[in-house]
Design a protein around this motif. Structure first.
Motif, PDB file in Angstrom:
ATOM      1  N   GLU A   1       0.852  -1.184   0.000  1.00 22.40           N
ATOM      2  CA  GLU A   1       0.000   0.000   0.000  1.00 22.40           C
ATOM      3  C   GLU A   1       0.883   1.227   0.000  1.00 22.40           C
ATOM      4  OE1 GLU A   1      -2.607  -0.100   3.327  1.00 22.40           O
ATOM      5  OE2 GLU A   1      -3.755  -1.853   2.628  1.00 22.40           O
TER       6      GLU A   1
ATOM      7  N   PRO B   1      -4.563   2.913  -1.001  1.00 21.91           N
ATOM      8  CA  PRO B   1      -4.400   1.804  -1.941  1.00 21.91           C
ATOM      9  C   PRO B   1      -3.550   2.203  -3.133  1.00 21.91           C
ATOM     10  CG  PRO B   1      -6.574   2.773  -2.177  1.00 21.91           C
ATOM     11  CD  PRO B   1      -5.941   3.449  -0.991  1.00 21.91           C
TER      12      PRO B   1
ATOM     13  N   GLU C   1      -3.318   2.260  -6.861  1.00 22.63           N
ATOM     14  CA  GLU C   1      -4.302   2.145  -7.938  1.00 22.63           C
ATOM     15  C   GLU C   1      -3.678   2.118  -9.328  1.00 22.63           C
ATOM     16  OE1 GLU C   1      -6.942   5.376  -7.305  1.00 22.63           O
ATOM     17  OE2 GLU C   1      -7.930   4.466  -5.565  1.00 22.63           O
ATOM     18  N   SER C   2      -2.407   2.417  -9.444  1.00 21.21           N
ATOM     19  CA  SER C   2      -1.741   2.393 -10.752  1.00 21.21           C
ATOM     20  C   SER C   2      -0.349   1.798 -10.582  1.00 21.21           C
ATOM     21  CB  SER C   2      -1.645   3.797 -11.349  1.00 21.21           C
ATOM     22  OG  SER C   2      -0.934   4.659 -10.476  1.00 21.21           O
TER      23      SER C   2
END
Length: 354
Positions: free
Chosen positions: A183, A189, A191-192
């Motif tokens: 993370e 989070p 995300e890419s």
């Protein structure tokens, strides 16, 4: 009693005796037709058969961190050999594997490989049998063998002596599992971009390098490992967003860990004016504030995951260099524009905001 009466009594006794003999004779004949079961040969019983030393080939130098354990095992479905040896000159070896002595036998995922002992002066190992799944059965000629038991990246090699008849063993792997995730800082989070993990031994070799155990492990994937401490490298992207940590794997347990990154996805653009179209055929160099190269690329929209911090980017187009300074903030994916205008030299985020 009169003589006549005595004769009748004697003839009655004779008849009864004859009847009993006729009744008993078939039973006696049947008993004579049954072969007696052979008695066990007490001289063939080896009281120390279960105490044979099954040393690991890894016991010699360099000594391993873990010593494999092999214990007797008697599966419920062992065939009854009966009074005769149904295996001829071979021995039947039954093997099961456990993570710990108290654990249940592994029913799948185990790979077995049996090698003959290397001949003197040869040193080569010849694989004579293999199996995969849970427990395994091998029919082998009497002799000494090297048995390698693998469960994922966990494994052990042991020397086992095979004798005539049936033998069964349990191999204790002393292994566990490791599941990793990643993370961004503050539990944001990712995300890419892509996160991959490499797992190394903690010790360094003579060249100052660690031996890799597993590479390109994806988040959430369970890696089976021998119980030990490992050095984990988490790679977010392919540039410099790298985090390292040491983690301990306990036997029979699943160790779960989250690694936190400070990084973001950055996309570079060379434009004639702010918000304009990206110019093609552009070469890029991203540098540290001290001038060390971080990454290079060619194209209109190169994208990188960069660790948080300050960078200097140089764009080269039509033999002209353009540059600016920018900052990467954790979790802030964004485009960084370099303005290709005459008279503009080095620009920073703050100067472009004016």
């Amino acid at each position: 009693m009169t003589a006549s009466a005595g004769g009748k009594f004697n003839r009655l006794l004779a008849s009864i005796a004859l009847g009993c003999a006729l009744l008993l004779s078939p039973i006696a004949a049947a008993e004579d037709s049954v072969l007696p079961l052979p008695k066990p040969d007490v001289n063939s019983i080896d009281e120390d058969s279960d105490k044979d030393t099954l040393e690991s080939v890894l016991d010699g130098p360099p000594r391993p961190a873990l010593t494999p354990t092999i214990t007797p095992y008697a599966p419920s479905n062992l065939p009854d050999a009966g009074p005769f040896n149904q295996f001829g000159d071979e021995g039947a070896l039954y093997l099961v594997a456990k993570l710990t002595e108290e654990g249940e036998p592994l029913s799948r995922g185990v790979a077995w490989r049996v090698y003959s002992e290397p001949k003197e002066g040869d040193g080569k190992l010849e694989m004579v049998a293999s199996a995969a799944g849970g427990d395994a059965e091998f029919r082998l000629d009497p002799g000494s063998y090297l048995v390698h038991t693998a469960y994922g990246h966990a494994g052990t090699t042991s020397r086992i002596t095979v004798k005539k008849g049936v033998d069964s063993r349990t191999i204790i792997l002393s292994a566990g599992g490791l599941r990793l995730d990643a993370e961004l800082a503050d539990h944001l989070p990712i995300e890419s971009g892509t996160v991959l993990f490499d797992i190394y031994e903690t010790e360094f070799d003579t060249r100052g390098e660690r031996k890799i155990v597993a590479s390109n492990v994806r988040p959430g994937e369970i890696v089976r490992l021998n119980a030990d401490t490992y050095h984990v490298v988490s790679r977010y992207g392919s540039v410099n967003a790298v985090v390292r940590a040491d983690m301990r794997v306990e036997p029979g347990k699943l160790t779960e860990a989250i690694i936190y990154h400070n990084a973001a996805m950055i996309t570079l653009k060379l434009v004639k004016e702010e918000g304009g179209e990206a110019l093609a055929n552009t070469s890029w160099s991203v540098l540290t504030p001290g001038g060390d190269a971080v990454v290079e690329a060619t194209g209109a929209f190169p994208s990188f995951v960069l660790a948080s911090g300050e960078y200097h980017v140089v764009a080269r187009n039509n033999s002209t260099n353009y540059s600016r300074v920018f900052n990467v903030e954790t979790g802030l994916d964004r485009e960084v524009e370099v303005i290709a205008s005459k008279g503009i030299g080095e620009l920073s985020d703050s100067s472009l905001a004016q």
